[in-house]
Enzyme design. Structure first.
Site, mmCIF file in Angstrom:
data_model
loop_
_atom_site.group_PDB
_atom_site.id
_atom_site.type_symbol
_atom_site.label_atom_id
_atom_site.label_comp_id
_atom_site.label_asym_id
_atom_site.label_seq_id
_atom_site.Cartn_x
_atom_site.Cartn_y
_atom_site.Cartn_z
ATOM 1 N N LYS A 117 0.884 -1.148 -0.010
ATOM 2 C CA LYS A 117 0.086 -0.047 -0.039
ATOM 3 C C LYS A 117 0.888 1.221 -0.173
ATOM 4 C CE LYS A 117 -3.888 -2.740 2.216
ATOM 5 N NZ LYS A 117 -4.512 -2.993 3.168
ATOM 6 N N GLN A 135 -4.837 -2.269 9.332
ATOM 7 C CA GLN A 135 -4.506 -3.303 8.777
ATOM 8 C C GLN A 135 -4.965 -4.409 9.840
ATOM 9 O OE1 GLN A 135 -3.439 -3.781 5.850
ATOM 10 N NE2 GLN A 135 -3.718 -5.876 5.857
ATOM 11 N N ASP A 184 -11.168 2.296 3.568
ATOM 12 C CA ASP A 184 -11.326 0.741 3.396
ATOM 13 C C ASP A 184 -13.064 0.580 3.334
ATOM 14 O OD1 ASP A 184 -9.316 -1.199 3.435
ATOM 15 O OD2 ASP A 184 -9.074 -0.801 5.516
HETATM 16 N N1 GUN Z 1 -6.626 -7.275 5.920
HETATM 17 C C1 GUN Z 1 -6.988 -8.237 4.807
HETATM 18 N N2 GUN Z 1 -7.540 -7.448 4.001
HETATM 19 C C2 GUN Z 1 -7.619 -6.139 4.384
HETATM 20 C C3 GUN Z 1 -8.092 -4.821 3.883
HETATM 21 O O1 GUN Z 1 -8.609 -4.482 2.613
HETATM 22 N N3 GUN Z 1 -8.033 -3.776 4.745
HETATM 23 C C4 GUN Z 1 -7.292 -3.925 6.083
HETATM 24 N N4 GUN Z 1 -7.626 -2.671 6.814
HETATM 25 N N5 GUN Z 1 -6.919 -5.087 6.441
HETATM 26 C C5 GUN Z 1 -7.114 -6.090 5.743
#
Ligand code: GUN
Length: 294
Positions: A52, A96, A119
């Site tokens: 990211k 996350q 998200d």
């Molecule tokens: N863990 C796995 N996929 C995601 C996601 O799209 N966002 C976040 N914050 N954590 C994750």
């Protein structure tokens, strides 16, 4: 059969985002800024957060990673979120997942300012999505909708079977594809672990989305000629073919299914890159304050 090239579309969108950042800067604005909170040292989470960060860098966004050991308390984490919520420099905030067991992901998500919830996990954003109001869509459904749109795949009046009802993929996608919109206007069947006749339902589907995480679950005998197949599965399996020692496997038996369908997403380079770029699209949207939350 046409391959849906998620990697290519994601690259095109990244180029568009980079252009938009230049325009913002030319007009004296600041770079969009994504913050990620990472708790503990789960290797997969480390990889995702790094990706990211790299994605942000690639399009000219700023990014920050707030790292904490898994000894952080729930209250301490809330304080960090409150601090970032108030920081005008930061446009988007993700925590996350997964989080350590002593921290409630549900409470953490609800602590994030919905205007920074890129998200799209906050109940306010999910509720707005349900009602067709402006909102942040979670990254994978947003990526899939964008692919259907860019490939001009007709969805109106089609039978769509989605396999998997997770909060972040299957359930929101079922709402988006059944809405009166384009893409949308599908008749959606959402299948899950208690669905009895998945093969029959798939046989009757014009569009099939697999999001269950079972490698090679969908076989050619389960689909009709000309179906559209979107594969969200990304199961890591050990492999001697790659440098990393593992490879990603989709939920679709690609070799046989691809011979029978009209469009198909590969794994990798299908939905995955679109999920990543969707977070960037949301961060730009957050920085422009396009969605009014009051
Ligand atoms: N863990 C796995 N996929 C995601 C996601 O799209 N966002 C976040 N914050 N954590 C994750």
């Amino acid at each position: 059969m046409e391959l849906i090239d998620g990697k290519k579309i994601a690259e095109e969108i990244k180029a568009e985002l980079a252009q938009q950042v230049l325009k913002i800067r030319d007009n004296g604005g600041k770079n969009p800024h994504l913050a990620a909170i990472l708790v503990g040292n789960d290797p997969a989470s480390e990889t995702y957060v790094n990706s990211k960060k790299n994605d942000c860098h690639e399009v000219g966004f700023d990014s920050s990673v707030y790292r904490y050991t898994e000894t952080i308390s729930e209250n301490e984490l809330f304080e960090v979120i409150d601090f970032i919520n108030k920081d005008d420099e930061i446009d988007g905030l993700i925590v996350q997942l997964p989080l350590p067991k002593h921290i409630s992901a549900e409470k953490v998500i609800q602590r994030i300012n919905p205007a920074k919830d890129v998200d799209g996990f906050h109940p306010i954003n999910i509720g707005r999505m349900m009602l067709g109001m402006p909102c942040f869509l979670s990254a994978t459904p947003f990526g899939i909708i964008t692919l259907l749109d860019r490939y001009k795949i007709e969805t109106k009046g089609k039978n769509c079977v989605i396999i998997g009802r997770s909060n972040i993929v299957g359930t929101p996608l079922s709402i988006l594809l059944s809405r009166n919109s384009n893409p949308g206007n599908c008749t959606v069947t959402l299948c899950h672990s208690h669905t009895k006749n998945i093969p029959e339902l798939c046989k009757n589907a014009d569009i099939i989305v697999t999001a269950l995480g079972k490698p090679e679950f969908l076989t050619a005998d389960m689909i009709r000629q000309g179906a559209v197949v979107i594969d969200v599965g990304t199961t890591r399996v050990i492999s001697s073919e790659t440098k990393s020692g593992f490879k990603l496997k989709g939920d679709v038996k690609f070799d046989e299914v691809s011979k029978k369908c009209s469009y198909i997403t590969p794994v990798p380079k299908g939905v995955g890159p679109m999920t990543r770029v969707s977070l960037l699209m949301n961060t730009l949207k957050a920085s422009k304050k396009e969605i009014i939350f009051n």
